[in-house]
Design a protein around this motif. Structure first.
Motif, PDB file in Angstrom:
ATOM      1  N   SER A   3     -58.247 -22.142  91.215  1.00 43.63           N
ATOM      2  CA  SER A   3     -56.871 -21.762  90.888  1.00 43.63           C
ATOM      3  C   SER A   3     -55.979 -21.686  92.131  1.00 43.63           C
ATOM      4  O   SER A   3     -54.761 -21.564  92.002  1.00 43.63           O
ATOM      5  N   LEU A   4     -56.572 -21.754  93.316  1.00 41.04           N
ATOM      6  CA  LEU A   4     -55.797 -21.667  94.551  1.00 41.04           C
ATOM      7  C   LEU A   4     -55.235 -23.039  94.930  1.00 41.04           C
ATOM      8  O   LEU A   4     -55.854 -24.065  94.672  1.00 41.04           O
ATOM      9  N   SER A   5     -54.093 -23.013  95.592  1.00 38.88           N
ATOM     10  CA  SER A   5     -53.562 -24.260  96.156  1.00 38.88           C
ATOM     11  C   SER A   5     -54.472 -24.692  97.295  1.00 38.88           C
ATOM     12  O   SER A   5     -55.308 -23.906  97.775  1.00 38.88           O
ATOM     13  N   ASP A   6     -54.334 -25.912  97.746  1.00 40.25           N
ATOM     14  CA  ASP A   6     -55.159 -26.394  98.857  1.00 40.25           C
ATOM     15  C   ASP A   6     -54.980 -25.517 100.093  1.00 40.25           C
ATOM     16  O   ASP A   6     -55.948 -25.159 100.762  1.00 40.25           O
ATOM     17  N   GLN A  32     -52.927 -18.391  92.596  1.00 36.70           N
ATOM     18  CA  GLN A  32     -52.636 -17.892  91.266  1.00 36.70           C
ATOM     19  C   GLN A  32     -53.949 -17.436  90.658  1.00 36.70           C
ATOM     20  O   GLN A  32     -55.000 -17.943  90.982  1.00 36.70           O
ATOM     21  N   HIS A  33     -53.905 -16.501  89.734  1.00 32.39           N
ATOM     22  CA  HIS A  33     -55.101 -16.054  89.039  1.00 32.39           C
ATOM     23  C   HIS A  33     -54.684 -15.545  87.681  1.00 32.39           C
ATOM     24  O   HIS A  33     -53.629 -14.931  87.543  1.00 32.39           O
ATOM     25  N   ALA A  34     -55.498 -15.797  86.670  1.00 31.04           N
ATOM     26  CA  ALA A  34     -55.159 -15.416  85.309  1.00 31.04           C
ATOM     27  C   ALA A  34     -54.950 -13.909  85.192  1.00 31.04           C
ATOM     28  O   ALA A  34     -54.029 -13.454  84.538  1.00 31.04           O
ATOM     29  N   ASP A  35     -55.803 -13.114  85.818  1.00 31.82           N
ATOM     30  CA  ASP A  35     -55.685 -11.660  85.781  1.00 31.82           C
ATOM     31  C   ASP A  35     -55.299 -11.181  87.167  1.00 31.82           C
ATOM     32  O   ASP A  35     -56.137 -11.057  88.041  1.00 31.82           O
ATOM     33  N   CYS A  36     -54.030 -10.932  87.372  1.00 32.93           N
ATOM     34  CA  CYS A  36     -53.546 -10.557  88.709  1.00 32.93           C
ATOM     35  C   CYS A  36     -53.553  -9.050  88.923  1.00 32.93           C
ATOM     36  O   CYS A  36     -52.783  -8.541  89.723  1.00 32.93           O
ATOM     37  N   ARG A  37     -54.437  -8.343  88.223  1.00 30.94           N
ATOM     38  CA  ARG A  37     -54.526  -6.894  88.416  1.00 30.94           C
ATOM     39  C   ARG A  37     -55.187  -6.538  89.735  1.00 30.94           C
ATOM     40  O   ARG A  37     -54.979  -5.452  90.266  1.00 30.94           O
ATOM     41  N   PHE A  38     -56.006  -7.437  90.244  1.00 29.94           N
ATOM     42  CA  PHE A  38     -56.759  -7.153  91.460  1.00 29.94           C
ATOM     43  C   PHE A  38     -56.470  -8.198  92.523  1.00 29.94           C
ATOM     44  O   PHE A  38     -56.100  -9.318  92.218  1.00 29.94           O
ATOM     45  N   ARG A  39     -56.662  -7.795  93.762  1.00 32.73           N
ATOM     46  CA  ARG A  39     -56.518  -8.728  94.876  1.00 32.73           C
ATOM     47  C   ARG A  39     -57.592  -8.419  95.912  1.00 32.73           C
ATOM     48  O   ARG A  39     -57.988  -7.266  96.100  1.00 32.73           O
ATOM     49  N   LEU A  40     -58.081  -9.458  96.541  1.00 32.15           N
ATOM     50  CA  LEU A  40     -59.064  -9.328  97.601  1.00 32.15           C
ATOM     51  C   LEU A  40     -58.296  -9.341  98.913  1.00 32.15           C
ATOM     52  O   LEU A  40     -57.572 -10.300  99.206  1.00 32.15           O
ATOM     53  N   PHE A  52     -54.327 -10.641 104.671  1.00 33.63           N
ATOM     54  CA  PHE A  52     -54.358 -11.799 103.781  1.00 33.63           C
ATOM     55  C   PHE A  52     -54.873 -11.305 102.439  1.00 33.63           C
ATOM     56  O   PHE A  52     -55.896 -10.624 102.396  1.00 33.63           O
ATOM     57  N   THR A  53     -54.179 -11.621 101.357  1.00 32.15           N
ATOM     58  CA  THR A  53     -54.629 -11.198 100.036  1.00 32.15           C
ATOM     59  C   THR A  53     -54.722 -12.392  99.110  1.00 32.15           C
ATOM     60  O   THR A  53     -53.937 -13.336  99.226  1.00 32.15           O
ATOM     61  N   PHE A  54     -55.684 -12.330  98.206  1.00 29.92           N
ATOM     62  CA  PHE A  54     -55.921 -13.398  97.243  1.00 29.92           C
ATOM     63  C   PHE A  54     -56.202 -12.771  95.887  1.00 29.92           C
ATOM     64  O   PHE A  54     -56.903 -11.758  95.808  1.00 29.92           O
ATOM     65  N   PRO A  55     -55.690 -13.346  94.807  1.00 29.90           N
ATOM     66  CA  PRO A  55     -55.975 -12.810  93.477  1.00 29.90           C
ATOM     67  C   PRO A  55     -57.466 -12.928  93.188  1.00 29.90           C
ATOM     68  O   PRO A  55     -58.108 -13.910  93.577  1.00 29.90           O
ATOM     69  N   CYS A  56     -58.011 -11.887  92.538  1.00 26.49           N
ATOM     70  CA  CYS A  56     -59.441 -11.886  92.243  1.00 26.49           C
ATOM     71  C   CYS A  56     -59.694 -11.069  90.985  1.00 26.49           C
ATOM     72  O   CYS A  56     -58.774 -10.457  90.440  1.00 26.49           O
ATOM     73  N   ASP A  57     -60.959 -11.017  90.562  1.00 23.84           N
ATOM     74  CA  ASP A  57     -61.312 -10.149  89.445  1.00 23.84           C
ATOM     75  C   ASP A  57     -61.762  -8.806  90.013  1.00 23.84           C
ATOM     76  O   ASP A  57     -61.749  -8.597  91.229  1.00 23.84           O
ATOM     77  N   ALA A  58     -62.167  -7.895  89.150  1.00 23.62           N
ATOM     78  CA  ALA A  58     -62.530  -6.544  89.577  1.00 23.62           C
ATOM     79  C   ALA A  58     -63.728  -6.531  90.523  1.00 23.62           C
ATOM     80  O   ALA A  58     -63.891  -5.602  91.311  1.00 23.62           O
TER      81      ALA A  58
END
Length: 87
Positions: A59-62, A25-33, A45-51
């Motif tokens: 914020s990630l699960s284990d 989860q990420h507060a600003d889900c506009r971007f993904r790595l 594989f994608t993960f929520p990230c900032d710009a």
């Protein structure tokens, strides 16, 4: 492409896995790595990230945190260098 919940695997099994793993989860889900597979174009594989591509590990699960650390560890062997994409 489909979402997969399976954990990444080592060696040939990693190359055979397919689908997209979206984690955390990420507060600003506009971007993904995004980590694209070197061996299977449909495996990402994608993960929520900032710009800037920073992932909030807290914020990630284990499981997602382990997946992220795994993907970073095998850059150049299983995955390409990550890129930031807008949703």
């Amino acid at each position: 492409m489909r979402t997969v919940a399976a954990r990444p695997r080592w060696g040939a099994a990693a190359a055979e896995s397919s689908g997209i793993a979206i984690s955390g989860q990420h507060a600003d889900c506009r971007f993904r790595l995004c980590f694209d597979s070197l061996h299977d174009a449909s495996c990402v594989f994608t993960f929520p990230c900032d710009a800037a591509g920073r992932v909030d590990l807290d914020s990630l699960s284990d499981e997602a945190r382990l997946d992220y650390l795994y993907a970073r560890m095998v850059i150049g062997r299983v995955f390409r260098a990550p890129v930031v994409r807008e949703r």
